[in-house]
Design a protein around this motif. Structure first.
Motif, PDB file in Angstrom:
ATOM      1  N   ALA A   1     -32.086 124.067  70.807  1.00 11.77           N
ATOM      2  CA  ALA A   1     -31.423 123.442  69.657  1.00 11.77           C
ATOM      3  C   ALA A   1     -29.920 123.678  69.678  1.00 11.77           C
ATOM      4  O   ALA A   1     -29.148 122.914  69.113  1.00 11.77           O
ATOM      5  N   VAL A   2     -29.492 124.739  70.344  1.00 11.99           N
ATOM      6  CA  VAL A   2     -28.072 125.072  70.429  1.00 11.99           C
ATOM      7  C   VAL A   2     -27.447 124.496  71.691  1.00 11.99           C
ATOM      8  O   VAL A   2     -26.356 123.923  71.659  1.00 11.99           O
ATOM      9  N   THR A   3     -28.161 124.638  72.818  1.00  9.67           N
ATOM     10  CA  THR A   3     -27.599 124.221  74.107  1.00  9.67           C
ATOM     11  C   THR A   3     -27.797 122.750  74.415  1.00  9.67           C
ATOM     12  O   THR A   3     -27.104 122.193  75.251  1.00  9.67           O
ATOM     13  N   GLY A   4     -28.793 122.126  73.766  1.00  6.68           N
ATOM     14  CA  GLY A   4     -29.107 120.733  74.074  1.00  6.68           C
ATOM     15  C   GLY A   4     -30.042 120.594  75.261  1.00  6.68           C
ATOM     16  O   GLY A   4     -30.383 119.475  75.659  1.00  6.68           O
ATOM     17  N   ALA A   5     -30.468 121.708  75.844  1.00  5.37           N
ATOM     18  CA  ALA A   5     -31.392 121.669  76.983  1.00  5.37           C
ATOM     19  C   ALA A   5     -32.768 121.210  76.518  1.00  5.37           C
ATOM     20  O   ALA A   5     -33.097 121.272  75.336  1.00  5.37           O
ATOM     21  N   LYS A   6     -33.592 120.768  77.458  1.00  6.20           N
ATOM     22  CA  LYS A   6     -34.937 120.292  77.125  1.00  6.20           C
ATOM     23  C   LYS A   6     -35.881 121.439  76.780  1.00  6.20           C
ATOM     24  O   LYS A   6     -36.842 121.252  76.044  1.00  6.20           O
ATOM     25  N   HIS A   7     -35.633 122.609  77.335  1.00  4.56           N
ATOM     26  CA  HIS A   7     -36.483 123.759  77.048  1.00  4.56           C
ATOM     27  C   HIS A   7     -35.672 125.044  77.246  1.00  4.56           C
ATOM     28  O   HIS A   7     -34.621 125.042  77.880  1.00  4.56           O
ATOM     29  N   ALA A   8     -36.207 126.131  76.679  1.00  6.27           N
ATOM     30  CA  ALA A   8     -35.540 127.427  76.799  1.00  6.27           C
ATOM     31  C   ALA A   8     -35.645 127.925  78.238  1.00  6.27           C
ATOM     32  O   ALA A   8     -36.648 127.695  78.911  1.00  6.27           O
ATOM     33  N   VAL A   9     -34.607 128.576  78.710  1.00  7.11           N
ATOM     34  CA  VAL A   9     -34.584 129.117  80.068  1.00  7.11           C
ATOM     35  C   VAL A   9     -33.986 130.515  80.049  1.00  7.11           C
ATOM     36  O   VAL A   9     -33.404 130.942  79.061  1.00  7.11           O
ATOM     37  N   ILE A  10     -34.156 131.207  81.145  1.00  6.55           N
ATOM     38  CA  ILE A  10     -33.479 132.486  81.351  1.00  6.55           C
ATOM     39  C   ILE A  10     -32.155 132.164  82.001  1.00  6.55           C
ATOM     40  O   ILE A  10     -32.099 131.613  83.100  1.00  6.55           O
ATOM     41  N   SER A  11     -31.089 132.468  81.315  1.00 10.88           N
ATOM     42  CA  SER A  11     -29.759 132.214  81.913  1.00 10.88           C
ATOM     43  C   SER A  11     -29.235 133.514  82.515  1.00 10.88           C
ATOM     44  O   SER A  11     -29.452 134.592  81.990  1.00 10.88           O
ATOM     45  N   GLY A  12     -28.570 133.375  83.648  1.00 10.99           N
ATOM     46  CA  GLY A  12     -28.003 134.524  84.328  1.00 10.99           C
ATOM     47  C   GLY A  12     -28.838 134.932  85.521  1.00 10.99           C
ATOM     48  O   GLY A  12     -30.008 134.567  85.640  1.00 10.99           O
ATOM     49  N   ASN A  13     -28.237 135.651  86.421  1.00  7.67           N
ATOM     50  CA  ASN A  13     -28.877 136.156  87.622  1.00  7.67           C
ATOM     51  C   ASN A  13     -28.644 137.639  87.739  1.00  7.67           C
ATOM     52  O   ASN A  13     -27.556 138.127  87.436  1.00  7.67           O
ATOM     53  N   LEU A  14     -29.648 138.327  88.221  1.00  5.49           N
ATOM     54  CA  LEU A  14     -29.484 139.734  88.551  1.00  5.49           C
ATOM     55  C   LEU A  14     -29.112 139.797  90.026  1.00  5.49           C
ATOM     56  O   LEU A  14     -29.858 139.360  90.875  1.00  5.49           O
ATOM     57  N   THR A  15     -27.927 140.280  90.310  1.00  4.26           N
ATOM     58  CA  THR A  15     -27.437 140.358  91.692  1.00  4.26           C
ATOM     59  C   THR A  15     -27.206 141.811  92.055  1.00  4.26           C
ATOM     60  O   THR A  15     -26.439 142.503  91.382  1.00  4.26           O
TER      61      THR A  15
ATOM     62  N   GLU B   1     -32.237 140.490  77.885  1.00  3.94           N
ATOM     63  CA  GLU B   1     -33.351 139.547  77.805  1.00  3.94           C
ATOM     64  C   GLU B   1     -33.641 138.924  79.169  1.00  3.94           C
ATOM     65  O   GLU B   1     -34.802 138.765  79.548  1.00  3.94           O
ATOM     66  N   ALA B   2     -32.599 138.591  79.925  1.00  3.55           N
ATOM     67  CA  ALA B   2     -32.794 138.043  81.276  1.00  3.55           C
ATOM     68  C   ALA B   2     -33.465 139.084  82.170  1.00  3.55           C
ATOM     69  O   ALA B   2     -34.402 138.772  82.915  1.00  3.55           O
ATOM     70  N   LEU B   3     -33.007 140.325  82.087  1.00  6.08           N
ATOM     71  CA  LEU B   3     -33.582 141.398  82.893  1.00  6.08           C
ATOM     72  C   LEU B   3     -35.067 141.606  82.567  1.00  6.08           C
ATOM     73  O   LEU B   3     -35.877 141.895  83.442  1.00  6.08           O
ATOM     74  N   MET B   4     -35.433 141.424  81.313  1.00  7.19           N
ATOM     75  CA  MET B   4     -36.816 141.584  80.886  1.00  7.19           C
ATOM     76  C   MET B   4     -37.659 140.335  81.185  1.00  7.19           C
ATOM     77  O   MET B   4     -38.856 140.306  80.904  1.00  7.19           O
ATOM     78  N   GLY B   5     -37.010 139.295  81.728  1.00  7.98           N
ATOM     79  CA  GLY B   5     -37.735 138.068  82.056  1.00  7.98           C
ATOM     80  C   GLY B   5     -38.015 137.168  80.877  1.00  7.98           C
ATOM     81  O   GLY B   5     -38.889 136.305  80.931  1.00  7.98           O
ATOM     82  N   ARG B   6     -37.239 137.334  79.805  1.00  9.77           N
ATOM     83  CA  ARG B   6     -37.434 136.514  78.603  1.00  9.77           C
ATOM     84  C   ARG B   6     -36.339 135.458  78.512  1.00  9.77           C
ATOM     85  O   ARG B   6     -35.192 135.697  78.890  1.00  9.77           O
ATOM     86  N   THR B   7     -36.696 134.296  77.991  1.00 13.38           N
ATOM     87  CA  THR B   7     -35.694 133.249  77.806  1.00 13.38           C
ATOM     88  C   THR B   7     -34.615 133.755  76.861  1.00 13.38           C
ATOM     89  O   THR B   7     -34.884 134.513  75.938  1.00 13.38           O
ATOM     90  N   ASN B   8     -33.400 133.353  77.132  1.00 10.23           N
ATOM     91  CA  ASN B   8     -32.281 133.798  76.295  1.00 10.23           C
ATOM     92  C   ASN B   8     -31.382 132.628  75.899  1.00 10.23           C
ATOM     93  O   ASN B   8     -30.189 132.801  75.689  1.00 10.23           O
ATOM     94  N   THR B   9     -31.966 131.447  75.825  1.00  8.80           N
ATOM     95  CA  THR B   9     -31.242 130.264  75.375  1.00  8.80           C
ATOM     96  C   THR B   9     -32.054 129.568  74.286  1.00  8.80           C
ATOM     97  O   THR B   9     -33.271 129.730  74.221  1.00  8.80           O
ATOM     98  N   LEU B  10     -31.381 128.815  73.449  1.00 10.09           N
ATOM     99  CA  LEU B  10     -32.032 128.043  72.398  1.00 10.09           C
ATOM    100  C   LEU B  10     -31.751 126.566  72.629  1.00 10.09           C
ATOM    101  O   LEU B  10     -30.599 126.134  72.534  1.00 10.09           O
TER     102      LEU B  10
END
Length: 119
Positions: free
Chosen positions: A104-118, A93-102
């Motif tokens: 409601a689960v993480t407590g973040a203010k909004h969904a983000v793409i977690s992880g880096n392509l190195t 999902e990160a590689l495809m540029g889609r958010t992969n966090t929720l």
């Protein structure tokens, strides 16, 4: 009179108690948090505990009779592969540029793409 802290269980009794507690905890979570919201006909089990026939039988005995207990291995997914599959899905999902966090689960203010392509 012997105090509880002075008593000692055999290894077999300790393991049986831990196994029973594990089965009871799993089934209680299903009954308390899943079944009030949705009907299910099967529950998939995965991880190392699926190799424990006693644990699996204890779970089966405690589940409502109309719910089958199955293993992910029954569907061609190795029981021990769940974490690897989860991380592969997050990475895809990160590689495809889609958010992969929720949030409601993480407590973040909004969904983000977690992880880096190195590279």
């Amino acid at each position: 009179m012997e105090m509880a802290s002075e008593r000692s269980l055999s290894l077999e009794d300790t393991l049986a108690t831990a196994t029973c507690l594990t089965a009871e905890t799993i089934v209680r979570a299903v009954k308390d948090f899943i079944l009030p919201k949705v009907q299910i006909s099967a529950m998939l089990a995965c991880g190392g505990g699926t190799s424990n026939a006693t644990l699996m039988e204890m779970i089966r005995q405690r589940l409502p009779k109309d719910i089958r207990l199955e293993r992910t291995a029954d569907y061609g997914i190795p029981d021990d592969a769940r974490e690897a599959i989860g991380f592969a899905l997050l990475g895809h999902e990160a590689l495809m540029g889609r958010t992969n966090t929720l949030p409601a689960v993480t407590g973040a203010k909004h969904a983000v793409i977690s992880g880096n392509l190195t590279l």
